[in-house]
Design an enzyme around this catalytic site. Structure first.
Site, mmCIF file in Angstrom:
data_model
loop_
_atom_site.group_PDB
_atom_site.id
_atom_site.type_symbol
_atom_site.label_atom_id
_atom_site.label_comp_id
_atom_site.label_asym_id
_atom_site.label_seq_id
_atom_site.Cartn_x
_atom_site.Cartn_y
_atom_site.Cartn_z
ATOM 1 N N ASN A 31 5.666 -8.840 -15.715
ATOM 2 C CA ASN A 31 5.424 -9.881 -16.719
ATOM 3 C C ASN A 31 4.537 -9.332 -17.822
ATOM 4 O OD1 ASN A 31 5.444 -12.617 -17.788
ATOM 5 N ND2 ASN A 31 3.306 -12.755 -17.127
ATOM 6 N N THR A 32 4.690 -9.884 -19.007
ATOM 7 C CA THR A 32 3.788 -9.547 -20.096
ATOM 8 C C THR A 32 3.094 -10.829 -20.544
ATOM 9 O OG1 THR A 32 3.599 -8.687 -22.325
ATOM 10 C CG2 THR A 32 5.693 -9.714 -21.789
ATOM 11 N N HIS A 33 1.770 -10.721 -20.711
ATOM 12 C CA HIS A 33 0.967 -11.893 -21.057
ATOM 13 C C HIS A 33 0.144 -11.573 -22.304
ATOM 14 C CE1 HIS A 33 -1.300 -15.585 -20.447
ATOM 15 N NE2 HIS A 33 -2.414 -14.896 -20.634
ATOM 16 N N LEU A 56 7.319 -19.054 -11.501
ATOM 17 C CA LEU A 56 8.355 -18.725 -10.523
ATOM 18 C C LEU A 56 7.928 -19.228 -9.148
ATOM 19 C CD1 LEU A 56 8.976 -15.155 -11.908
ATOM 20 C CD2 LEU A 56 10.600 -17.075 -11.984
HETATM 21 C C1 GRF Z 1 5.057 -13.122 -25.760
HETATM 22 O O1 GRF Z 1 3.861 -12.880 -26.489
HETATM 23 C C2 GRF Z 1 4.731 -13.397 -24.319
HETATM 24 O O2 GRF Z 1 3.645 -12.636 -23.821
HETATM 25 C C3 GRF Z 1 4.337 -14.847 -24.381
HETATM 26 O O3 GRF Z 1 5.256 -15.437 -25.271
HETATM 27 C C4 GRF Z 1 5.701 -14.433 -26.185
HETATM 28 C C5 GRF Z 1 7.195 -14.355 -26.058
HETATM 29 O O4 GRF Z 1 7.663 -13.712 -27.170
HETATM 30 N N1 GRF Z 1 4.407 -15.463 -23.083
HETATM 31 P P1 GRF Z 1 9.229 -13.301 -27.249
HETATM 32 O O5 GRF Z 1 10.033 -14.503 -26.723
HETATM 33 O O6 GRF Z 1 9.421 -12.093 -26.402
HETATM 34 O O7 GRF Z 1 9.446 -13.059 -28.723
#
Ligand code: GRF
Length: 203
Positions: free
Chosen positions: A106-108, A92
């Protein structure tokens, strides 16, 4: 709380949020889903749930800043309290960060600060870690560098080295979806404040 979710792929994290927000007690509603590309399952999931969607492809804009500005405008239209990037595979820009600073979650799929970037799962596997996992964090101007809110741990097993990380990423995503739904719900219901990289959620 008003959510806008940004996706780039299968959207299983989005799907978990769609299911969680069906319960009024969860305290959040998804106003729209945005993506950086067409033809992804994440957009189909949004459409199936009757949610408005928008797509901004970088190549449709004269430059990156123009793309960032257009994405910012589309998200701002929905007046979100929180923006959730779940598998959104673009960095972003400064205008977006400025518009929603402190409110982008965000999730990583790795234990930040280890293994940031677009290949966290395979980077951790290649490094030979024995545990990895996922991180839910606030987005700042860096890449996967914002204040950490929560993390989940996943064991790495020998078999994970045989399939390029597929099974490991699926195990991580199982933990990640639960963590993201929990944290987004708490932020939505309780609010939060940030004190030198510590994110405080009341209660
Ligand atoms: C998730 O594990 C996220 O952390 C990573 O890509 C994956 C996306 O999965 N960046 P989805 O599109 O939510 O199924």
């Amino acid at each position: 709380a008003r959510l806008v979710v940004l996706v780039s792929g299968s959207g299983t994290n989005l799907q978990a949020l769609i299911e969680a927000t069906a319960d009024p007690a969860y305290g959040a509603e998804i106003l729209a889903v945005g993506a950086d590309r067409d033809g992804i399952a994440g957009l189909e999931r949004a459409e199936k749930a009757g949610l408005p969607t928008f797509v901004h492809r970088v190549k449709d804009h004269p430059d990156r800043a123009a793309w960032d500005r257009a994405l910012t405008a589309s998200v701002a239209e929905y007046r979100p309290d929180l923006v959730v990037t779940a598998g959104f595979m673009k960095i972003l820009g400064s205008e977006f960060i400025a518009a929603f600073t402190g409110r982008i979650v965000n999730t990583h799929p790795a234990l930040l600060p280890a293994f940031p970037g677009a290949h966290g799962v395979t980077d951790a596997l290649a490094y030979g870690v024995k545990v990895t996992g996922c991180t839910v964090h606030l987005v700042d101007s860096g890449v996967d560098t914002g204040p950490i809110i929560a993390q989940g741990v996943v064991e790495v097993v020998d078999a994970d080295h045989a399939d390029g990380g597929e099974a490991l990423h699926e195990r991580i995503k199982t933990v990640e979806r639960k963590l993201l739904v929990d944290i987004v719900g708490r932020l939505a219901r309780e609010g939060h404040r940030i004190e030198d990289r510590k994110v405080w959620i009341p209660a």
